[in-house]
Design an enzyme around this catalytic site. Structure first.
Site, PDB file in Angstrom:
ATOM      1  N   GLU A 186       1.535   6.396  -7.140  1.00 36.34           N
ATOM      2  CA  GLU A 186       0.524   7.025  -7.684  1.00 36.34           C
ATOM      3  C   GLU A 186       0.667   8.737  -7.387  1.00 36.34           C
ATOM      4  O   GLU A 186       0.480   9.460  -8.237  1.00 36.34           O
ATOM      5  CB  GLU A 186      -0.825   6.481  -6.875  1.00 36.34           C
ATOM      6  CG  GLU A 186      -1.225   5.324  -7.043  1.00 36.34           C
ATOM      7  CD  GLU A 186      -2.273   4.799  -6.130  1.00 36.34           C
ATOM      8  OE1 GLU A 186      -2.956   5.528  -5.606  1.00 36.34           O
ATOM      9  OE2 GLU A 186      -2.347   3.535  -6.078  1.00 36.34           O
ATOM     10  N   TYR A 193       0.882  -1.214   0.005  1.00 32.30           N
ATOM     11  CA  TYR A 193       0.120   0.005  -0.123  1.00 32.30           C
ATOM     12  C   TYR A 193       0.856   1.254  -0.132  1.00 32.30           C
ATOM     13  O   TYR A 193       0.655   2.203  -0.994  1.00 32.30           O
ATOM     14  CB  TYR A 193      -0.933  -0.140   1.040  1.00 32.30           C
ATOM     15  CG  TYR A 193      -2.219  -0.834   0.787  1.00 32.30           C
ATOM     16  CD1 TYR A 193      -2.378  -1.703  -0.211  1.00 32.30           C
ATOM     17  CD2 TYR A 193      -3.493  -0.571   1.730  1.00 32.30           C
ATOM     18  CE1 TYR A 193      -3.467  -2.546  -0.322  1.00 32.30           C
ATOM     19  CE2 TYR A 193      -4.728  -1.357   1.330  1.00 32.30           C
ATOM     20  CZ  TYR A 193      -4.396  -2.219   0.563  1.00 32.30           C
ATOM     21  OH  TYR A 193      -5.965  -2.916   0.288  1.00 32.30           O
TER      22      TYR A 193
END
Length: 234
Positions: A163, A156
């Site tokens: 991102e 994560y």
């Protein structure tokens, strides 16, 4: 951002057509993301760099990440037990990044951030969809359950960092090109700045990611610690 919400079967799983459809969907996703993973590993081992990787995975990435939109439909019609709003938010963040950032801004194709989220997404999705397939079959192997509720601890943060780097790397082009923006004056007397929209998306990571991460840590404690092994609604 994080992986889309769960495909936990609802009571409609008693319908054999629904069962067959959900199994086919999840198996197809496992196969698609596995193919993407093979391309990533093959490229890194042969080229020793991330340049050119996106171009190789883009066709499959665009198909299988966009197909996740079906998961909103699954929730809406009651095929799976999960929040339509949460699922929609999570799917939207992935699809927006896939099409609205990386596909639309070629200058970010070869940055390391793209490799980071591609790797994190791919491993996460292979585990996630495999988990759902076994859950619908009636029993999830402990190793797969452990991977589902452990790998996210590293994946994560890697994915979110990638991102954010991809979005950040696209901002100059988005601002200069005015892509996807709608300026005044116009007949609707309203405007939209895609540049500020992307900045807003980056800001949203601040409150959302810690909450999701802590939720997954709590789920790990519950599941790995001997709680219910059936898929949750994350």
């Amino acid at each position: 951002m994080a992986a889309p919400a769960s495909s936990k079967p609802s009571s409609k799983q008693q319908n054999p057509v629904a069962v067959a459809y959900l199994v086919a969907y999840n198996v197809a996703q496992v196969m698609g993301w596995s193919a993407i993973f093979f391309i990533i590993v093959s490229h890194i081992f042969t080229e020793r760099e991330v340049k050119g990787l996106y171009q190789k995975v883009a066709p499959l990435l665009n198909i299988f990440q966009t197909a996740a939109v079906l998961e909103i439909f699954h929730c809406a019609v009651g095929l799976v037990k999960s929040s339509v709003m949460m699922t929609g938010f999570q799917v939207f963040s992935r699809v927006m990044l896939t099409w609205g950032v990386v596909y639309s801004v070629t200058m970010v194709h070869d940055i390391f951030g793209v490799f980071m989220f591609l790797f994190a997404w791919t491993v996460t999705e292979i585990i996630r969809y495999s988990f759902y397939v076994f859950a619908m079959a009636g029993e999830v192997p402990y190793f797969l359950k452990w991977c589902r509720y452990t790998f996210f601890i590293v994946l994560y943060p890697i994915g979110v960092t990638g991102e954010l780097l991809a979005i950040w790397g696209s901002l100059n082009y988005v601002k200069m090109s005015n892509i996807y923006s709608y300026d005044l004056p116009n007949v609707y007397n309203m405007s939209f700045s895609y540049y500020y929209f992307l900045i807003g998306c980056m800001v949203m990571y601040i409150p959302v990611f810690p909450q999701l991460y802590m939720y997954m840590l709590a789920q790990r404690k519950k599941v790995i610690g001997g709680g219910d092994v059936r898929p949750k609604t994350e």
